[in-house]
Design a protein around this motif. Sequence first.
Motif, PDB file in Angstrom:
ATOM      1  N   GLU A  58     -81.552 -48.298 -36.024  1.00  0.00           N
ATOM      2  CA  GLU A  58     -82.128 -47.855 -37.292  1.00  0.00           C
ATOM      3  C   GLU A  58     -82.024 -46.342 -37.361  1.00  0.00           C
ATOM      4  OE1 GLU A  58     -85.959 -49.436 -39.709  1.00  0.00           O
ATOM      5  OE2 GLU A  58     -86.435 -48.532 -37.773  1.00  0.00           O
ATOM      6  N   ASP A  59     -81.961 -45.810 -38.570  1.00  0.00           N
ATOM      7  CA  ASP A  59     -81.934 -44.362 -38.734  1.00  0.00           C
ATOM      8  C   ASP A  59     -83.144 -43.717 -38.074  1.00  0.00           C
ATOM      9  OD1 ASP A  59     -79.578 -44.307 -40.111  1.00  0.00           O
ATOM     10  OD2 ASP A  59     -80.498 -44.212 -42.097  1.00  0.00           O
ATOM     11  N   ARG A  60     -82.934 -42.566 -37.466  1.00  0.00           N
ATOM     12  CA  ARG A  60     -84.028 -41.850 -36.829  1.00  0.00           C
ATOM     13  C   ARG A  60     -85.047 -41.420 -37.879  1.00  0.00           C
ATOM     14  NH1 ARG A  60     -80.217 -38.470 -32.497  1.00  0.00           N
ATOM     15  NH2 ARG A  60     -79.406 -40.381 -31.524  1.00  0.00           N
ATOM     16  N   GLY A  61     -86.303 -41.441 -37.484  1.00  0.00           N
ATOM     17  CA  GLY A  61     -87.377 -41.186 -38.430  1.00  0.00           C
ATOM     18  C   GLY A  61     -88.229 -42.426 -38.570  1.00  0.00           C
ATOM     19  N   ALA A  62     -89.065 -42.442 -39.569  1.00  0.00           N
ATOM     20  CA  ALA A  62     -90.018 -43.532 -39.742  1.00  0.00           C
ATOM     21  C   ALA A  62     -89.316 -44.816 -40.142  1.00  0.00           C
ATOM     22  CB  ALA A  62     -91.054 -43.149 -40.793  1.00  0.00           C
ATOM     23  N   GLY A  63     -89.728 -45.921 -39.492  1.00  0.00           N
ATOM     24  CA  GLY A  63     -89.252 -47.248 -39.834  1.00  0.00           C
ATOM     25  C   GLY A  63     -90.420 -48.137 -40.217  1.00  0.00           C
ATOM     26  N   ARG A  75     -79.451 -42.506 -26.815  1.00  0.00           N
ATOM     27  CA  ARG A  75     -78.126 -42.538 -26.188  1.00  0.00           C
ATOM     28  C   ARG A  75     -77.885 -43.925 -25.610  1.00  0.00           C
ATOM     29  NH1 ARG A  75     -78.069 -38.309 -21.745  1.00  0.00           N
ATOM     30  NH2 ARG A  75     -80.314 -38.750 -21.704  1.00  0.00           N
ATOM     31  N   LEU A  76     -76.616 -44.353 -25.707  1.00  0.00           N
ATOM     32  CA  LEU A  76     -76.199 -45.663 -25.217  1.00  0.00           C
ATOM     33  C   LEU A  76     -75.071 -45.488 -24.210  1.00  0.00           C
ATOM     34  CD1 LEU A  76     -76.004 -47.519 -28.660  1.00  0.00           C
ATOM     35  CD2 LEU A  76     -77.934 -47.466 -27.073  1.00  0.00           C
ATOM     36  N   ARG A  77     -75.074 -46.343 -23.187  1.00  0.00           N
ATOM     37  CA  ARG A  77     -74.054 -46.238 -22.138  1.00  0.00           C
ATOM     38  C   ARG A  77     -73.364 -47.585 -21.963  1.00  0.00           C
ATOM     39  NH1 ARG A  77     -76.575 -43.447 -17.379  1.00  0.00           N
ATOM     40  NH2 ARG A  77     -77.755 -45.396 -17.204  1.00  0.00           N
ATOM     41  N   PHE A  86     -69.364 -44.378 -19.681  1.00  0.00           N
ATOM     42  CA  PHE A  86     -69.387 -43.309 -20.680  1.00  0.00           C
ATOM     43  C   PHE A  86     -70.614 -43.506 -21.552  1.00  0.00           C
ATOM     44  CE2 PHE A  86     -66.776 -46.776 -22.117  1.00  0.00           C
ATOM     45  CZ  PHE A  86     -67.127 -46.981 -23.433  1.00  0.00           C
ATOM     46  N   THR A  87     -71.182 -42.381 -21.973  1.00  0.00           N
ATOM     47  CA  THR A  87     -72.413 -42.375 -22.753  1.00  0.00           C
ATOM     48  C   THR A  87     -72.125 -41.831 -24.141  1.00  0.00           C
ATOM     49  OG1 THR A  87     -73.702 -42.011 -20.738  1.00  0.00           O
ATOM     50  CG2 THR A  87     -74.798 -41.529 -22.819  1.00  0.00           C
ATOM     51  N   VAL A  88     -72.707 -42.471 -25.154  1.00  0.00           N
ATOM     52  CA  VAL A  88     -72.471 -42.059 -26.532  1.00  0.00           C
ATOM     53  C   VAL A  88     -73.811 -41.798 -27.211  1.00  0.00           C
ATOM     54  CG1 VAL A  88     -70.311 -43.334 -26.704  1.00  0.00           C
ATOM     55  CG2 VAL A  88     -72.449 -44.448 -27.386  1.00  0.00           C
ATOM     56  N   ASP A  89     -73.754 -40.934 -28.224  1.00  0.00           N
ATOM     57  CA  ASP A  89     -74.921 -40.630 -29.053  1.00  0.00           C
ATOM     58  C   ASP A  89     -74.632 -41.136 -30.460  1.00  0.00           C
ATOM     59  OD1 ASP A  89     -76.926 -39.599 -30.636  1.00  0.00           O
ATOM     60  OD2 ASP A  89     -76.842 -37.579 -29.811  1.00  0.00           O
ATOM     61  N   PRO A  90     -75.323 -42.208 -30.906  1.00  0.00           N
ATOM     62  CA  PRO A  90     -75.014 -42.783 -32.211  1.00  0.00           C
ATOM     63  C   PRO A  90     -75.762 -42.131 -33.367  1.00  0.00           C
ATOM     64  CG  PRO A  90     -76.628 -44.144 -31.119  1.00  0.00           C
ATOM     65  CD  PRO A  90     -76.340 -42.990 -30.190  1.00  0.00           C
ATOM     66  N   ALA A  91     -76.170 -40.870 -33.235  1.00  0.00           N
ATOM     67  CA  ALA A  91     -76.921 -40.189 -34.287  1.00  0.00           C
ATOM     68  C   ALA A  91     -76.229 -40.378 -35.638  1.00  0.00           C
ATOM     69  CB  ALA A  91     -77.028 -38.699 -33.963  1.00  0.00           C
ATOM     70  N   PRO A 353     -66.074 -43.642 -32.897  1.00  0.00           N
ATOM     71  CA  PRO A 353     -67.347 -42.914 -32.980  1.00  0.00           C
ATOM     72  C   PRO A 353     -68.519 -43.892 -32.974  1.00  0.00           C
ATOM     73  CG  PRO A 353     -65.756 -41.988 -34.516  1.00  0.00           C
ATOM     74  CD  PRO A 353     -65.123 -43.223 -33.956  1.00  0.00           C
ATOM     75  N   ALA A 354     -69.519 -43.600 -32.158  1.00  0.00           N
ATOM     76  CA  ALA A 354     -70.591 -44.564 -31.920  1.00  0.00           C
ATOM     77  C   ALA A 354     -71.309 -44.969 -33.192  1.00  0.00           C
ATOM     78  CB  ALA A 354     -71.587 -43.988 -30.910  1.00  0.00           C
TER      79      ALA A 354
END
Length: 409
Positions: A58-63, A75-77, A86-91, A353-354
């Motif tokens: 989910e998008d960062r912030g309030a859910g 972060r996901l690995r 390898f580690t990715v940041d899905p921001a 791209p993550a």
Amino acid sequence: MTPPSAPSRTSDVVVIGGGAAGLSLAHRLTADGSLSVTVLEPPDGPVRPPERTWCYWEDRGAGDFDEAVTASWSRLRVHGADGRAFTVDPAPLTYRMLRSAAFERLVHERLAASPGGRVLRATAGTVHEVPGGAEVRCTDPDGRALTLRARHVFDSRPLRSLPPARTQLLQHFRGWFVRTDRERFDPGVADLMDFRVPQPPHGLAFGYVLPLAPDRALVEYTEFSRAPLTTEAYETALAHYTRDVLGLGTHTVESAEQGVIPMTDARFPRRAGARHHRIGTAGGATRPATGYTFAAVQRQSTAIAAALRDGRVRVPAAHGRRSLAMDAIMLRALDTGRVDGPAFFTGLFRHTPAERLLRFLDGATTPWEEWTIGLRTPVGPMLRTAVELPFLPRRHRPAPTAPTGVSTS
């Protein structure tokens, strides 16, 4: 002797099942107080599902359900079969975990605060169409027959048999909630797929680690394959993964969860009658290629609530046609062994791209983005599979019988 009958009860909507799909829909329907909703949940006992774990991004912030979120990771690995990680940041996305007990408490509180919300503990039976609506025959905890009447019934109960499919795999798993004697986990990183485990003849297997603290985590062994394992086989796989792959050392298993999710290209009917509708996994909300369900349930629930307020009744498809077509190809290619499962998923995460890949898994990408992702897959085997799919017959297969437990849904 026939048990005495309890009084009949009437509401605008009856929702059968108090899991993710049923409670999410009840929450959406009662948000503005315009509808009366009765949620029918099984009483305590063998028919009540055990506590489960649902994950989604989910998008960062309030859910909507932040108060019930157990943990989240930015972060996901992924670990390839060759051991490289390898580690990715899905921001701007985060990966979130919900435990069913906390989710249930939160939604029950919201339903209690709504003038139209009500939760009833009873065992659901048959649903019958009646003039102007439908009625649900059920039995209360005291054994009395009870009839619930409503304009519409939304049913999240598992199907007794799955619709015919060309391919059906199962996502089946067992997870341990472990506590280690030393700090072994990074709470900021979730291991989404760890392919450093033996692979089955058909499908794939991976480890899955969701850290809850430096010394606590959910550690799961998962397979995508044709049949579930015995509990003893899962225990053996988890012992190997925690000892020989993760090297956790001394640890305690505080609790365990086990379950199975169908991964199929079957077409799930979303209507069982003019006023009787199917939602959740029974209504096709589970993503065939991944097993993810929770986010699709939220989309489906929001759309149903909006339609009812507009005077319409519509249970939309949880996943688009393009997504389902791509999933059907992937499932068939995986089941036939034309693609190497660990290499397939590792390649997607390594070269895409993550944030785009997670949107793709959620069915929220454009055709051009899907084209670029498709070029990262084994094109020849996938094209061969796409060509043969229209000529394959759909066959009935038994529904999985294990209870849904820890899931990536």
